[in-house]
Scaffold this motif. Sequence first.
Motif, PDB file in Angstrom:
ATOM      1  N   ALA A   1       0.823  -1.215   0.000  1.00 22.65           N
ATOM      2  CA  ALA A   1       0.000   0.000   0.000  1.00 22.65           C
ATOM      3  C   ALA A   1       0.857   1.265   0.000  1.00 22.65           C
ATOM      4  N   HIS A   2       2.117   1.141   0.430  1.00 25.00           N
ATOM      5  CA  HIS A   2       3.007   2.309   0.361  1.00 25.00           C
ATOM      6  C   HIS A   2       3.388   2.655  -1.075  1.00 25.00           C
ATOM      7  N   GLY A   3       3.000   1.818  -2.030  1.00 28.66           N
ATOM      8  CA  GLY A   3       3.377   2.071  -3.411  1.00 28.66           C
ATOM      9  C   GLY A   3       2.212   2.398  -4.317  1.00 28.66           C
ATOM     10  N   ASN A   4       1.016   2.597  -3.751  1.00 30.71           N
ATOM     11  CA  ASN A   4      -0.162   2.675  -4.623  1.00 30.71           C
ATOM     12  C   ASN A   4      -0.541   4.090  -5.046  1.00 30.71           C
ATOM     13  N   GLY A   5       0.225   5.077  -4.631  1.00 35.67           N
ATOM     14  CA  GLY A   5      -0.092   6.438  -5.034  1.00 35.67           C
ATOM     15  C   GLY A   5      -0.969   7.173  -4.034  1.00 35.67           C
ATOM     16  N   GLY A   6      -1.439   6.486  -3.026  1.00 34.20           N
ATOM     17  CA  GLY A   6      -2.392   7.082  -2.094  1.00 34.20           C
ATOM     18  C   GLY A   6      -1.741   7.689  -0.864  1.00 34.20           C
ATOM     19  N   ARG A   7      -2.513   7.717   0.210  1.00 30.49           N
ATOM     20  CA  ARG A   7      -2.091   8.431   1.412  1.00 30.49           C
ATOM     21  C   ARG A   7      -0.802   7.886   2.018  1.00 30.49           C
ATOM     22  N   LEU A   8      -0.710   6.549   2.118  1.00 31.23           N
ATOM     23  CA  LEU A   8       0.469   5.969   2.763  1.00 31.23           C
ATOM     24  C   LEU A   8       1.729   6.271   1.971  1.00 31.23           C
ATOM     25  N   MET A   9       1.609   6.240   0.639  1.00 30.64           N
ATOM     26  CA  MET A   9       2.777   6.547  -0.184  1.00 30.64           C
ATOM     27  C   MET A   9       3.202   7.990   0.043  1.00 30.64           C
ATOM     28  N   ARG A  10       2.222   8.885   0.054  1.00 27.21           N
ATOM     29  CA  ARG A  10       2.560  10.298   0.244  1.00 27.21           C
ATOM     30  C   ARG A  10       3.236  10.504   1.597  1.00 27.21           C
ATOM     31  N   GLU A  11       2.707   9.806   2.615  1.00 21.59           N
ATOM     32  CA  GLU A  11       3.293   9.958   3.947  1.00 21.59           C
ATOM     33  C   GLU A  11       4.718   9.408   4.004  1.00 21.59           C
ATOM     34  N   LEU A  12       4.937   8.273   3.351  1.00 21.52           N
ATOM     35  CA  LEU A  12       6.291   7.684   3.326  1.00 21.52           C
ATOM     36  C   LEU A  12       7.262   8.641   2.647  1.00 21.52           C
ATOM     37  N   ILE A  13       6.833   9.184   1.519  1.00 25.03           N
ATOM     38  CA  ILE A  13       7.702  10.096   0.778  1.00 25.03           C
ATOM     39  C   ILE A  13       7.997  11.345   1.598  1.00 25.03           C
ATOM     40  N   GLU A  14       6.962  11.868   2.240  1.00 30.84           N
ATOM     41  CA  GLU A  14       7.174  13.096   3.020  1.00 30.84           C
ATOM     42  C   GLU A  14       8.020  12.851   4.262  1.00 30.84           C
ATOM     43  N   SER A  15       7.733  11.738   4.969  1.00 33.64           N
ATOM     44  CA  SER A  15       8.394  11.557   6.271  1.00 33.64           C
ATOM     45  C   SER A  15       9.819  11.044   6.109  1.00 33.64           C
ATOM     46  N   ILE A  16      10.100  10.346   5.026  1.00 32.80           N
ATOM     47  CA  ILE A  16      11.449   9.775   4.877  1.00 32.80           C
ATOM     48  C   ILE A  16      12.248  10.541   3.819  1.00 32.80           C
ATOM     49  N   PHE A  17      11.753  10.548   2.602  1.00 35.36           N
ATOM     50  CA  PHE A  17      12.561  11.109   1.506  1.00 35.36           C
ATOM     51  C   PHE A  17      12.608  12.635   1.562  1.00 35.36           C
ATOM     52  N   ALA A  18      11.452  13.283   1.566  1.00 34.34           N
ATOM     53  CA  ALA A  18      11.436  14.743   1.498  1.00 34.34           C
ATOM     54  C   ALA A  18      12.078  15.362   2.733  1.00 34.34           C
ATOM     55  N   ARG A  19      11.864  14.736   3.886  1.00 35.56           N
ATOM     56  CA  ARG A  19      12.379  15.321   5.126  1.00 35.56           C
ATOM     57  C   ARG A  19      13.908  15.360   5.127  1.00 35.56           C
ATOM     58  N   HIS A  20      14.512  14.245   4.769  1.00 38.36           N
ATOM     59  CA  HIS A  20      15.974  14.185   4.869  1.00 38.36           C
ATOM     60  C   HIS A  20      16.676  14.810   3.663  1.00 38.36           C
ATOM     61  N   LEU A  21      16.018  14.800   2.525  1.00 44.01           N
ATOM     62  CA  LEU A  21      16.671  15.301   1.314  1.00 44.01           C
ATOM     63  C   LEU A  21      16.280  16.748   1.011  1.00 44.01           C
ATOM     64  N   ALA A  22      15.561  17.383   1.936  1.00 46.06           N
ATOM     65  CA  ALA A  22      15.000  18.717   1.679  1.00 46.06           C
ATOM     66  C   ALA A  22      16.015  19.702   1.112  1.00 46.06           C
ATOM     67  N   ASN A  23      15.620  20.406   0.068  1.00 45.95           N
ATOM     68  CA  ASN A  23      16.415  21.493  -0.509  1.00 45.95           C
ATOM     69  C   ASN A  23      15.474  22.329  -1.360  1.00 45.95           C
ATOM     70  N   PRO A  24      15.882  23.548  -1.705  1.00 43.06           N
ATOM     71  CA  PRO A  24      14.922  24.455  -2.360  1.00 43.06           C
ATOM     72  C   PRO A  24      14.395  23.939  -3.704  1.00 43.06           C
ATOM     73  N   ALA A  25      15.126  23.060  -4.356  1.00 45.31           N
ATOM     74  CA  ALA A  25      14.699  22.613  -5.685  1.00 45.31           C
ATOM     75  C   ALA A  25      13.826  21.359  -5.629  1.00 45.31           C
ATOM     76  N   LEU A  26      13.702  20.742  -4.459  1.00 47.13           N
ATOM     77  CA  LEU A  26      12.934  19.495  -4.343  1.00 47.13           C
ATOM     78  C   LEU A  26      11.518  19.819  -3.903  1.00 47.13           C
ATOM     79  N   ASP A  27      10.537  19.486  -4.736  1.00 41.97           N
ATOM     80  CA  ASP A  27       9.136  19.693  -4.411  1.00 41.97           C
ATOM     81  C   ASP A  27       8.419  18.398  -4.742  1.00 41.97           C
ATOM     82  N   THR A  28       8.082  17.618  -3.710  1.00 41.52           N
ATOM     83  CA  THR A  28       7.515  16.295  -3.962  1.00 41.52           C
ATOM     84  C   THR A  28       6.095  16.381  -4.515  1.00 41.52           C
ATOM     85  N   GLY A  29       5.530  17.581  -4.560  1.00 43.21           N
ATOM     86  CA  GLY A  29       4.216  17.745  -5.168  1.00 43.21           C
ATOM     87  C   GLY A  29       4.287  17.917  -6.674  1.00 43.21           C
TER      88      GLY A  29
END
Lengths: 333, 333
Positions: free
Chosen positions: B9-37
Amino acid sequence: MNDDIVTLAHGNGGRLMRELIESIFARHLANPALDTGRDAAELDWAPGRLLFTTDGFTVQPLEFPGGGIGSLAVHGVVNDLAVSGARARYLTVAAIIEEGLAVALLERIVMDMAEAARACGVRVVAGDTKVVRRGEGSGLYLTASGIGERMAGPALGMGGIRSGDAVLVSGPVGDHGAAVMLAREQFGLRGDLRSDSASVLPLAETAMACEGLRFMRDPTRGGLATVMHEIAAATGLGVRLDEQAIPVREAVAGVCELLGFDPLFLACEGRAVAVVDAARAQGLLKAWRALPEGAGAAIIGRITAPPAWLVLDTGLGERVVRELEDDPLPRIC
Amino acid sequence: MNDDIVTLAHGNGGRLMRELIESIFARHLANPALDTGRDAAELDWAPGRLLFTTDGFTVQPLEFPGGGIGSLAVHGVVNDLAVSGARARYLTVAAIIEEGLAVALLERIVMDMAEAARACGVRVVAGDTKVVRRGEGSGLYLTASGIGERMAGPALGMGGIRSGDAVLVSGPVGDHGAAVMLAREQFGLRGDLRSDSASVLPLAETAMACEGLRFMRDPTRGGLATVMHEIAAATGLGVRLDEQAIPVREAVAGVCELLGFDPLFLACEGRAVAVVDAARAQGLLKAWRALPEGAGAAIIGRITAPPAWLVLDTGLGERVVRELEDDPLPRIC
């Protein structure tokens, strides 16, 4: 050593790997910028805005009616760039191959990729192959990355979306998801459904020339409904869709009814969604319908005031469509 | 649903995927050019030569002494660009996650990636995640792509290599391959060996300022010998290496003797090989040795007239080193 299947030795950096790359990848993807003897492609780039994206592809089966993982990878990247307002110019492709993959199947996939790249006017300029053990993959995974040139036109983003804006889709939704499901033998079904896998660049070019365009997206994984949820989450605004107006092929609706899926959540791979100033919606609709890619386009709803819900007007009443929670359809893209 | 492991379910495009991307990838890799939206990153680009590359990473285990798949992916792309004469600026990362991967492990890997990116002065500007079923992956595969800016300096390529040119390596070979082997429990061995995974950009910058530089390569999969075979195959010239001059750590030599591997074929992930006009070789050697990354640099051989063989001068005689045929060490990078 069996020459008909990929073995671990094809991934070790030695002679067999070089031969596989030359005979399959370099041969079919040949272009002046691709040099498999180099670690990186060197490209001229005019000053300006450059867009950069990446996408992984794990679709199962690797070939399905209307496409395959090779052309899907090209379309996926071309489309991510197109809906971001850019024309794809150069791609890279990295393949993770499972030991035992038939070389003939790999070659068909690469040929399909090469044909899609030619049709989209993009060049595959660098690549990589890795081979993993049997049971550590499922045939083939591809990751494609692309760089594109920003087109003239408005700045796009969810930040520009306003209450009252119209929502358009360029054609019937759910074709890809339904076709891939049917192509899986375990369903024991066969139909004449085909994936819609295709470039949306002509649609994006047309939309970029339309004043009042706010935002575009290709509704892939998670489908149309998930794009709407993303808009609601990002803007705090509501989305109201008219169920009767959303184009869904009869065959897709039939498969969904049979298998218990909602076409609004099924992946498309050749559709664009646009949010546009309501006063310009008819203009964009007309322009899209004049394209072969947009013959089935429709205005399907509008952006509303908060709360940030996706509401579906069914004609008999309305219902709130919730975000995808559990997995309806893995390995669809 | 277990929050500690990645599910389909973390891969289906829905809420859990968005949360995984935000809490793990976007949080640690944050920079002005990265916009996960967004589907693609939009970047300013000055006119000039742009280099574009991609690399897949399937190393097993995912963490090993001296590094992990996250930093390895960053170094791999930074290094492919560096030896091509370019400074990496922007990266994308696509993750193919196997169902069941511990979220804590994924987070450590992403943090390791983020730290390597910061140290290398590059930004991760776009990404993608897919989740595959248990038994269709092995924890995590990463594909990183990068674009870099061409540095001032000579045009590089095997085409410029001449008979008589000198061959240099920036430090001991085989550390990464040996460390990853030892980290695999099945060998039942433990040592204090560490992967050499690191950026070679400082080495490449120094070499690009050296007149007479013909070609650089990072000897990853297939090791030093495979780079030499590629040079021989591409140029038709021979390569003659002095075995005594090739730096190999004692611990690496010991592991190789024990397990029957040849350190010349073991992957390095933080070394550069350069081919340079013989008259300039001492100058480059001195410049490399002045860098912490090049303290162990050596002139290890030279390019010779045809035939296109790799000849190893052992001190007691000479032997022809053949191309890698079967797989000595899968999943090393």
